[in-house]
Design an enzyme around this catalytic site. Sequence first.
Site: not given
Length: 386
Positions: A112, A126, A133, A137, A140, A362
Amino acid sequence: MKVELDLSRGAGSPAVTALPSLAGMSLAALKAEVEAMGVDPKKANMRAKQLRRWIHHFGVQDFADMTDVAKELRAQLAEKYVLARPDVSDHQVSRDGTQKWLTRFGPGVEGESVYIPGVGKAGALCVSSQVGCTLNCTFCHTGTQKLVRNLTAQEIVAQVLIARDQLAEWPSSNEDRLLTNIVFMGMGEPLYNLDNVAEAIDTISDGDGISIGRRRITVSTAGVAPKIPELGARTGAMLAISLHATHDDLRNELVPINRKYNLKELFDAIRAYPDLGNSKRVTFEYVMLKGVNDTLAEARDLVRLLKGVPAKINLIPFNPWPGSPYECSDWETIEAFAEVVNRAGYASPIRTPRGRDILAACGQLRSESVKKSAAERRREAEAAGD
Ligand code: SAH
């Protein structure tokens, strides 16, 4: 294997996109392609520069538009290459003008990118540096997805081309642009893909191409300490750190890479970032999690921790996602936290959540490429001591 070509579908069909695309390639890669086509080596450099200008300054998608390239060479190029971008499998526009693209880089490889108006000089894109990933975290959404793979430099640049196409910002001009800044705050950890990120930044910042200056490009890391000074030396980009906690205990939990590189190591690396000063400050991102990291004592600890580092602080209201284990701090708590930081002399804007209606804010980015199984997530949560 039997391969069938469907020639009925025109541009964008599998038959057409099966040819490699030159869009997003670095100058060095363009030169190598031109040489491989048998162009006289003495002219290869000049040809590569012409291509760069057409592709990354004018944004053309048809070799026929390259009017100063000899007709014969244009025809040869069109036989071997395309100028297409990767397919966009979903494009959404938020009520607040934020736009989100889900780009298909290959089968099962979707990432994305988000355009946010009113951020940076005029608007920021962004971009993702990986699909999925490895960092996990806990707050997230991307962390709930396995790493699929690193994106190539060309795929990172393609995200910028796609946004520019949509915003109709060709040719690159220096005035009244809508897209002025790039932030590596999409999916993935850029410092685990530094070679490709650095090559992409070279192409994005090239004044004869896309021409978005290095000072307008920010790379955000969860804290891969040994790579931080190298990032600065190789790219000249601005640095952002996803901090989120002021003590190792809590940071170990929220940002598990802290167990590998603790706050001391992280801050030693940050202090070694080249050229820090008033005009080159480090941005510290701090996500506000209700009852987790939002006390005034922590605001004061934050100020102490940043002593001597030219810094800006970005307080990010936590953006919930389906099944997320946290809540966003109350507005008064965020304001009181910001007040402590402001009084210590730091600019600490509270980042207004953008694009919430399209899950573009975010930490909400996550493609459907590869989900972790419920069992895997449970095991990880247990290992993290939940
Ligand atoms: N891996 C890099 C790049 C991702 S940046 C990094 O960690 O910096 C994504 C930014 O959004 C980071 O600051 C991250 O901590 C923040 N973020 C992630 N999930 C969030 C959420 N749910 N709400 C608000 N911010 C979040």
